[in-house]
Write an enzyme that holds these catalytic residues in place. Sequence first.
Site, PDB file in Angstrom:
ATOM      1  N   GLU A  18     -32.984  30.027  -2.613  1.00 36.06           N
ATOM      2  CA  GLU A  18     -32.206  29.671  -1.430  1.00 36.06           C
ATOM      3  C   GLU A  18     -31.481  30.918  -0.913  1.00 36.06           C
ATOM      4  O   GLU A  18     -30.385  31.251  -1.387  1.00 36.06           O
ATOM      5  CB  GLU A  18     -31.177  28.594  -1.785  1.00 36.06           C
ATOM      6  CG  GLU A  18     -31.792  27.283  -2.194  1.00 36.06           C
ATOM      7  CD  GLU A  18     -30.945  26.101  -1.745  1.00 36.06           C
ATOM      8  OE1 GLU A  18     -31.483  25.219  -1.090  1.00 36.06           O
ATOM      9  OE2 GLU A  18     -29.738  26.089  -2.038  1.00 36.06           O
ATOM     10  N   GLY A  78     -31.059  20.446   2.438  1.00 37.70           N
ATOM     11  CA  GLY A  78     -29.652  20.069   2.596  1.00 37.70           C
ATOM     12  C   GLY A  78     -29.471  19.104   3.748  1.00 37.70           C
ATOM     13  O   GLY A  78     -29.784  17.914   3.655  1.00 37.70           O
ATOM     14  N   GLY A 133     -27.429  26.123   5.542  1.00 38.65           N
ATOM     15  CA  GLY A 133     -26.310  25.440   6.180  1.00 38.65           C
ATOM     16  C   GLY A 133     -26.141  25.785   7.645  1.00 38.65           C
ATOM     17  O   GLY A 133     -26.935  26.515   8.238  1.00 38.65           O
ATOM     18  N   SER A 156     -32.299  25.637   5.576  1.00 39.12           N
ATOM     19  CA  SER A 156     -32.655  25.210   6.938  1.00 39.12           C
ATOM     20  C   SER A 156     -34.065  24.615   7.032  1.00 39.12           C
ATOM     21  O   SER A 156     -34.746  24.800   8.036  1.00 39.12           O
ATOM     22  CB  SER A 156     -32.494  26.370   7.924  1.00 39.12           C
ATOM     23  OG  SER A 156     -31.156  26.817   7.948  1.00 39.12           O
ATOM     24  N   ASN A 185     -30.305  17.569  -1.200  1.00 43.79           N
ATOM     25  CA  ASN A 185     -28.935  17.873  -1.635  1.00 43.79           C
ATOM     26  C   ASN A 185     -27.992  17.365  -0.553  1.00 43.79           C
ATOM     27  O   ASN A 185     -27.890  17.965   0.509  1.00 43.79           O
ATOM     28  CB  ASN A 185     -28.778  19.389  -1.823  1.00 43.79           C
ATOM     29  CG  ASN A 185     -27.335  19.787  -2.056  1.00 43.79           C
ATOM     30  OD1 ASN A 185     -26.511  18.951  -2.445  1.00 43.79           O
ATOM     31  ND2 ASN A 185     -27.020  21.053  -1.814  1.00 43.79           N
ATOM     32  N   TRP A 186     -27.312  16.259  -0.868  1.00 41.52           N
ATOM     33  CA  TRP A 186     -26.443  15.635   0.145  1.00 41.52           C
ATOM     34  C   TRP A 186     -25.095  16.350   0.283  1.00 41.52           C
ATOM     35  O   TRP A 186     -24.271  15.934   1.081  1.00 41.52           O
ATOM     36  CB  TRP A 186     -26.229  14.169  -0.204  1.00 41.52           C
ATOM     37  CG  TRP A 186     -27.384  13.291   0.198  1.00 41.52           C
ATOM     38  CD1 TRP A 186     -28.570  13.706   0.737  1.00 41.52           C
ATOM     39  CD2 TRP A 186     -27.457  11.866   0.113  1.00 41.52           C
ATOM     40  NE1 TRP A 186     -29.369  12.618   0.998  1.00 41.52           N
ATOM     41  CE2 TRP A 186     -28.709  11.474   0.613  1.00 41.52           C
ATOM     42  CE3 TRP A 186     -26.579  10.878  -0.345  1.00 41.52           C
ATOM     43  CZ2 TRP A 186     -29.103  10.133   0.675  1.00 41.52           C
ATOM     44  CZ3 TRP A 186     -26.975   9.544  -0.295  1.00 41.52           C
ATOM     45  CH2 TRP A 186     -28.230   9.187   0.218  1.00 41.52           C
ATOM     46  N   LYS A 187     -24.868  17.370  -0.513  1.00 47.06           N
ATOM     47  CA  LYS A 187     -23.579  18.099  -0.470  1.00 47.06           C
ATOM     48  C   LYS A 187     -22.431  17.068  -0.513  1.00 47.06           C
ATOM     49  O   LYS A 187     -22.550  16.077  -1.219  1.00 47.06           O
ATOM     50  CB  LYS A 187     -23.516  18.979   0.775  1.00 47.06           C
ATOM     51  CG  LYS A 187     -24.759  19.851   0.948  1.00 47.06           C
ATOM     52  CD  LYS A 187     -24.618  20.815   2.081  1.00 47.06           C
ATOM     53  CE  LYS A 187     -25.941  21.475   2.383  1.00 47.06           C
ATOM     54  NZ  LYS A 187     -25.818  22.898   2.579  1.00 47.06           N
ATOM     55  N   GLU A 211     -23.154  27.429  -2.568  1.00 47.04           N
ATOM     56  CA  GLU A 211     -21.838  26.974  -2.089  1.00 47.04           C
ATOM     57  C   GLU A 211     -20.836  26.918  -3.244  1.00 47.04           C
ATOM     58  O   GLU A 211     -19.636  27.056  -3.030  1.00 47.04           O
ATOM     59  CB  GLU A 211     -21.982  25.611  -1.385  1.00 47.04           C
ATOM     60  CG  GLU A 211     -22.649  25.776  -0.026  1.00 47.04           C
ATOM     61  CD  GLU A 211     -23.299  24.517   0.541  1.00 47.04           C
ATOM     62  OE1 GLU A 211     -23.104  23.425  -0.026  1.00 47.04           O
ATOM     63  OE2 GLU A 211     -24.018  24.646   1.551  1.00 47.04           O
ATOM     64  N   HIS A 271     -25.659  26.432  -7.231  1.00 46.61           N
ATOM     65  CA  HIS A 271     -25.831  26.406  -5.767  1.00 46.61           C
ATOM     66  C   HIS A 271     -24.926  27.463  -5.126  1.00 46.61           C
ATOM     67  O   HIS A 271     -23.803  27.687  -5.580  1.00 46.61           O
ATOM     68  CB  HIS A 271     -25.487  25.008  -5.224  1.00 46.61           C
ATOM     69  CG  HIS A 271     -25.908  24.834  -3.804  1.00 46.61           C
ATOM     70  ND1 HIS A 271     -25.162  25.298  -2.755  1.00 46.61           N
ATOM     71  CD2 HIS A 271     -27.021  24.288  -3.264  1.00 46.61           C
ATOM     72  CE1 HIS A 271     -25.800  25.023  -1.616  1.00 46.61           C
ATOM     73  NE2 HIS A 271     -26.933  24.410  -1.900  1.00 46.61           N
TER      74      HIS A 271
HETATM   75  C1  PEP Z   1     -28.767  23.400   0.529  1.00 48.73           C
HETATM   76  O1  PEP Z   1     -27.612  23.013   0.640  1.00 48.73           O
HETATM   77  O2  PEP Z   1     -29.264  23.525  -0.597  1.00 48.73           O
HETATM   78  C2  PEP Z   1     -29.542  23.695   1.734  1.00 48.73           C
HETATM   79  C3  PEP Z   1     -30.729  24.197   1.601  1.00 48.73           C
HETATM   80  O3  PEP Z   1     -28.930  23.433   2.929  1.00 48.73           O
HETATM   81  P1  PEP Z   1     -29.614  23.356   4.386  1.00 48.73           P
HETATM   82  O4  PEP Z   1     -30.972  22.713   4.207  1.00 48.73           O
HETATM   83  O5  PEP Z   1     -28.685  22.509   5.164  1.00 48.73           O
HETATM   84  O6  PEP Z   1     -29.727  24.759   4.896  1.00 48.73           O
END
Ligand code: PEP
Length: 255
Positions: A167, A235, A173, A214, A10-12, A99, A97
Site C-alpha cells: 500500500e 478502503g 485515502g 485508491s 478495510n472499513w477503517k 494509518e 496499516h
Molecule cells: C486502505 O485503507 O487500506 C486503503 C487502501 O484505502 P483506500 O482504498 O481508500 O485508498
Amino acid sequence: MKTKKLIIGNWKMFPVNAKDAKAKFVAIKKVASTLRNVQTVICPPFVYVSDLKKLVTGHRCVVGAQNSWYENEGAFTGEVSPAMLSSLGVESVIVGHSERRANGETDDVVSKKVAAAIKAGLTVVLCVGERERDQDGDYMKLISNQLKSALQGVQKKDFNKLVIAYEPVWAIGKHAVRAASTDDALEISILIRKTFADMCGKDGSCVPILYGGSVDAKNAWEFLLKSQVDGLLVGRASLDPKVFAEILKAADTTK
Ligand code: PEP
C-alpha cells in the site's frame, strides 16, 4: 496453487452505527457469496466484529480485524488482543496499516504484533509501503526493510500464515496524490517475491500479495491482471456495497 482472488475490505473507522454496518455487510455478502473465484474478507471496526460474525454464512465472505495488540491480555487500555479475536472465530487481522504507522506505530511494534497474531493462530495481512517515491529507488530498500523487520519474529514454517499488502502511502485515502499505476504495483510485487525468496530460499510465490490504494471499480481489474497480485486491499470503495460488488465481480473474472 492459489486460485481464488483475495479481496479485503478495510472499513477503517466507518460506519458510525451497527445498523449501517450490518446492512452493508449483508449487501456485500449477497454478491460475494455467489462468486466462486473470490475470497472476500470484511474488516470492520472492532465494535462490529461480533455482530457481523453472526451474519456470516459459508466461507466466501468472512470477517477479519483491522489491528491487534502484541500481548494476549494485560494492562493495555483500549487494545484488543489476537487471542480475543481468535476466540471470536476471527481468522485474519491487518497489521501495520499506514494509518496506524502514521500515528506512531513503529517497525518494532509491528513486528511484535505480527509474531503475536501468528502465535494466536491468525493470518496476518501485513501492510508495507513507502510514503513517497524518490528518483534513486530508495523506496525499494525501505519496503524490503519494512518486510524483513516485520517478519523477524516469524519462523519460515509460519510464512503460510502471511498475506502481504503493498500500500503506497501516497496512493491511499482521500489525500492520495495519485492512483498508483499497474507498473508501480508490479515493480513492488516482484520486489516482495524476491525478498521472500532471499529469506526462505524458495521462489517467494507461496505468499499472497495484495495491492491497496485508491482501488475502485474501474482500476481493480487492471491491477489484478497486470500487477501480478493475488488480490486487493480496498478502503473507501469497500464501504459502498454497489462499488465493492463491482470490484468483487471484476476479480471473479480474472482467474
Ligand atoms: C486502505 O485503507 O487500506 C486503503 C487502501 O484505502 P483506500 O482504498 O481508500 O485508498
